[in-house]
Design a protein around this motif. Structure first.
Motif, PDB file in Angstrom:
ATOM      1  N   UNK A   1       0.895  -1.209   0.152  1.00 25.35           N
ATOM      2  CA  UNK A   1      -0.233   0.018   0.014  1.00 25.35           C
ATOM      3  C   UNK A   1       0.932   1.193   0.016  1.00 25.35           C
ATOM      4  N   UNK A   2       0.370   2.492  -0.313  1.00 25.29           N
ATOM      5  CA  UNK A   2       0.938   3.937  -0.202  1.00 25.29           C
ATOM      6  C   UNK A   2       1.702   4.084   1.211  1.00 25.29           C
ATOM      7  N   UNK A   3       2.862   4.367   0.940  1.00 28.63           N
ATOM      8  CA  UNK A   3       3.457   4.766   2.210  1.00 28.63           C
ATOM      9  C   UNK A   3       3.503   3.638   3.310  1.00 28.63           C
ATOM     10  N   UNK A   4       4.142   2.415   3.097  1.00 27.91           N
ATOM     11  CA  UNK A   4       4.401   1.193   3.970  1.00 27.91           C
ATOM     12  C   UNK A   4       5.368   1.924   5.174  1.00 27.91           C
ATOM     13  N   UNK A   5       5.142   1.230   6.305  1.00 26.77           N
ATOM     14  CA  UNK A   5       6.059   1.512   7.474  1.00 26.77           C
ATOM     15  C   UNK A   5       7.630   1.621   7.012  1.00 26.77           C
ATOM     16  N   UNK A   6       8.274   2.435   7.874  1.00 29.75           N
ATOM     17  CA  UNK A   6       9.781   2.427   7.630  1.00 29.75           C
ATOM     18  C   UNK A   6      10.303   1.102   8.304  1.00 29.75           C
ATOM     19  N   UNK A   7      11.476   0.771   8.299  1.00 26.67           N
ATOM     20  CA  UNK A   7      11.736  -0.639   8.465  1.00 26.67           C
ATOM     21  C   UNK A   7      13.360  -0.714   8.640  1.00 26.67           C
ATOM     22  N   UNK A   8      13.848  -1.101   9.863  1.00 30.84           N
ATOM     23  CA  UNK A   8      15.079  -1.952   9.911  1.00 30.84           C
ATOM     24  C   UNK A   8      15.212  -3.125   9.721  1.00 30.84           C
TER      25      UNK A   8
ATOM     26  N   UNK B   1       9.137   2.450   3.518  1.00 30.47           N
ATOM     27  CA  UNK B   1       9.427   3.839   3.247  1.00 30.47           C
ATOM     28  C   UNK B   1      10.587   4.627   4.073  1.00 30.47           C
ATOM     29  N   UNK B   2      11.195   5.670   3.348  1.00 29.43           N
ATOM     30  CA  UNK B   2      12.350   6.359   3.882  1.00 29.43           C
ATOM     31  C   UNK B   2      11.814   6.886   5.380  1.00 29.43           C
ATOM     32  N   UNK B   3      10.697   7.383   5.446  1.00 29.26           N
ATOM     33  CA  UNK B   3      10.400   7.874   6.611  1.00 29.26           C
ATOM     34  C   UNK B   3       8.725   8.016   6.831  1.00 29.26           C
ATOM     35  N   UNK B   4       8.313   7.643   8.206  1.00 24.15           N
ATOM     36  CA  UNK B   4       6.870   7.842   8.330  1.00 24.15           C
ATOM     37  C   UNK B   4       6.619   8.884   9.750  1.00 24.15           C
ATOM     38  N   UNK B   5       5.860   9.628   9.423  1.00 25.82           N
ATOM     39  CA  UNK B   5       5.864  10.964  10.435  1.00 25.82           C
ATOM     40  C   UNK B   5       4.457  10.703  11.147  1.00 25.82           C
ATOM     41  N   UNK B   6       4.138  10.833  12.301  1.00 33.23           N
ATOM     42  CA  UNK B   6       2.969  10.686  13.096  1.00 33.23           C
ATOM     43  C   UNK B   6       2.985  11.902  14.077  1.00 33.23           C
ATOM     44  N   UNK B   7       1.648  12.580  14.546  1.00 35.89           N
ATOM     45  CA  UNK B   7       1.810  13.503  15.668  1.00 35.89           C
ATOM     46  C   UNK B   7       2.403  12.883  16.888  1.00 35.89           C
TER      47      UNK B   7
END
Length: 711
Positions: free
Chosen positions: A394-401, A450-456
């Motif tokens: 899906x669009x903007x999957x979670x970032x990952x290590x 994704x490279x990055x995911x941002x949340x409030x």
């Protein structure tokens, strides 16, 4: 060696798509075809598409002969159905018109395996081309992506580079923004035109907004000539042309053109400037003499499974931690561990369990912010990555290590997964950065993360960044120049560039993961180098660097403007010590985010280092550090005390670490093979853990473990 690709170039007639072709050639790729979408026949050629430049489309047919490359064209039939910045496949959207066009090209050129575009700053355009390209199995190339934010950090740098190789792009449309019809027909890259544009745009544009390169729709261009290594013929204007004026200050220049023979020139691909690998500040550190203290060692390295609680889940406010989820373990035999089908079965179990846990909290996979994927053996990565990709399709999957931890993983397990999930009443509050094109900027994420995911986060945001390894962005191969220092710095630069796009002002900590090295001395040298480059990148700026330079205006600017056009692009500093202004005013000694180094079995691509960080986009913070305590407790929190981040070292000596850890809401424990904790009640609070072979805290001190999290 970089892989040479066979490129289909999407062209609109504008300056960027043709300049991007030159960069494709300079990076060893081959141009096989041109592709263009045009407005319906018989109507207005300027249809104000959200996606495509159509003004000047009547002249596109000349480019096939001009470049002596097959040209394929198709009519635009759709419209802008999806207006979101990030694209998801939608019938009747104009983006979908790319599909039959590219399929037509691929039918005639089955060797084609890449597509280039001229996107500079437009996420809207880039994500749409990437979506279609990857569906068709084509590698997206966007060498101009973020170009003004690369050295020399000037908007005019792109135009100067075009001028240096003789690309002539005439302005054929102006749309106010300070530019009037007097610019029509001018070569946009001519230094005289650039200077005129700067003065005209000074009233209307802000620093770094891309006005000078037309990213705000200020103007459109049509390329009529370029270096003979690409252009076999040129386009010559017939007559003076006609200016068509529209509402709102918009004007278009229409002129007849014909193909003409052109004189050969001496320009080669070596004359095309490529942005340097390192930003100015990172290049300075690469060349500097760093103070690199030695690392301390606790004992000989050992590898044994670490037994801590598995498959736990915990909710705190809107955050849910699903920690160390496992599938059904296999019998601990060498035969079972050699089976790739077994690890795929374990991951299938994990994803099934993950789905059920999300359902219990009323969430879906789209709410997952970040994942930590732990493998026993990195050779299994490709096998399970395809399964992982299907789950996060899906669009903007979670970032990952992702790391391999070898035999420190509990017996019978070959894979573990931790997921951080954030619920929200407003789904749009979760934003992502998912760049899948190769460029000079940062590594492409051609994959399910994704490279990055941002949340409030309170009045700010929490930014989860994918693990960064030292890949050369343009080629996507591992960077090996300048040894381990260069590799550590380049991967840190990736982290910084990604963080800058997300407005990150502070890292809660830097976690450098390095693979096992048979040479213990070399291993400890990597520890000290990693911490030294982190310190150099994040040290407090000197007073001289903080002084604002006096702005200089020439006489013409002083007479006509209160402020001249600023050609430089704004690049924020990370970390931004301005967020601690209140403490600084009271004389509090500030320090950089702590840097932790952990040894694991292997990293993706068998890289030498991977950085993992969480960033904070918050207006004001305060920090505290108990540097005298063996645990070296480091705390950062917002002024309203709504959240608090801690980094707590677990030293070899006996200290009451349990008391510190009992305050944790959630976080990650990096536990070495020496870690042994019988009282694990604090894991009920959502603590995830990464089994490591060795762990080093601040100043290269080897410790049993460290926890990074919220309290």
């Amino acid at each position: 060696m970089p892989t040479s690709l066979n490129v289909i170039a999407l062209i609109s007639g504008g300056k960027d798509s043709f300049f991007s072709i030159l960069h494709c050639l300079a990076n060893g790729h081959r141009l096989v075809a041109l592709a263009n979408l045009h407005p319906p026949e018989g109507g207005d050629e300027d249809i104000n598409s959200f996606m495509y430049q159509t003004v000047g489309s009547s002249l596109i047919s000349l480019y096939g002969q001009a470049l002596d490359v097959p040209l394929y064209r198709q009519e635009i039939r759709g419209s802008a159905v999806i207006h979101d910045r990030d694209y998801r496949q939608q019938q009747d959207d104009e983006t979908e018109d790319l599909v039959p066009l590219l399929k037509q090209v691929m039918q005639h050129h089955p060797e084609a395996n890449a597509v280039s575009t001229g996107a500079i700053l437009s996420t809207y355009q880039r994500t749409r081309v990437e979506n279609v390209a990857l569906r068709l199995g084509l590698t997206p190339l966007s060498f101009l992506w973020q170009y003004p934010f690369l050295p020399p950090y000037l908007q005019s740098g792109l135009l100067a580079d075009m001028h240096a190789v003789g690309q002539n792009s005439k302005i054929i449309k102006v749309a106010s923004g300070g530019l009037d019809e007097g610019f029509l027909g001018e070569n946009v890259a001519d230094p005289r035109t650039v200077n005129r544009m700067k003065k005209a745009l000074g009233r209307f544009s802000e620093n770094g907004d891309g006005a000078l390169v037309g990213e705000g729709g200020e103007f459109e261009t049509l390329v009529v000539d370029g270096p003979s290594l690409l252009w076999k013929k040129g386009l010559q204007v017939q007559g003076e042309g006609e200016v068509v004026r529209q509402e709102g200050g918009t004007a278009t220049w229409k002129a007849a053109m014909k193909l003409v023979e052109k004189d050969s020139d001496t320009i080669t691909l070596q004359d095309l400037r490529k942005p340097p690998t390192f930003d100015t500040e990172f290049g300075r550190i690469l060349r500097s003499q760093l103070q690199i203290p030695g690392a301390t060692s606790l004992s000989e390295r050992q590898s044994r499974p670490i037994t801590l609680p598995l498959s736990r889940h915990f909710q705190h406010g809107r955050a849910v931690i699903l920690s160390n989820i496992t599938g059904k373990p296999h019998p601990d035999s060498s035969l079972a561990r050699m089976s790739q089908s077994n690890i795929r079965l374990q991951l299938s179990n994990i994803l099934f369990r993950l789905t059920k846990l999300l359902e219990c909290y009323g969430m879906t996979a789209n709410s997952i912010t970040h994942c930590t994927l732990l493998l026993r053996d990195m050779k299994d990565f490709a096998s399970i990555n395809s399964l992982y990709a299907k789950f996060f399709d899906f669009t903007n999957p979670p970032s990952r290590v992702t790391v391999a931890v070898g035999d420190t993983l509990p017996a019978g397990l070959d894979v573990m997964l931790t997921a951080i999930v954030h619920s929200s009443d407003q789904p749009a509050s979760r934003t992502g950065l998912h760049v899948q094109s190769q460029s000079y900027w940062a590594p492409a994420n051609i994959g399910p993360y994704s490279q990055a995911i941002s949340v409030p986060l309170g009045e700010g945001r929490e930014v989860h960044i994918a693990g960064q390894i030292p890949l050369d962005p343009a080629s996507m191969i591992l960077y090996t120049e300048h040894g381990f220092r260069g590799e550590a710095l380049l991967s840190l630069q990736h982290l910084s560039r990604i963080g800058r796009t997300q407005n990150v002002k502070w890292w809660n900590a830097g976690v450098a993961m390095i693979p096992t090295n048979v040479d213990a001395r070399a291993q400890e040298e990597c520890v000290t180098v990693a911490q030294a480059v982190w310190k150099a990148v994040h040290e407090l700026p000197s007073d001289a660097e903080n002084e604002d330079e006096e702005e200089v205006l020439d006489a013409w600017d002083r007479k006509n403007f209160s402020k001249a056009f600023d050609d430089t692009v704004a690049r924020s500093s990370i970390p931004d010590y301005g967020v601690f202004e209140q403490q600084a005013q009271h004389g509090v000694k500030l320090r950089a985010p702590p840097c932790i180094v952990v040894e694991v079995d292997a990293l993706p691509r068998y890289a030498s280092i991977e950085w993992a960080c969480t960033g904070l986009d918050v207006g004001a913070l305060e920090q505290f550090c108990d540097g005298e305590s063996p645990a070296r407790d480091f705390v950062v929190r917002d002024l309203q005390k709504t959240f608090e981040y801690r980094v707590v070292e677990i030293p070899d000596e006996e200290v009451d670490t349990a008391q510190l850890l009992s305050q944790m809401q959630y976080g990650t424990l990096y536990a070495s093979a020496r870690f042994d904790w019988t009282d694990s009640t604090w894991f009920k609070r959502g603590i995830a853990w990464v089994p490591c072979k060795r762990v080093w805290g601040e100043q290269g001190r080897e410790i049993k473990g460290v926890i990074v999290g919220r309290s």
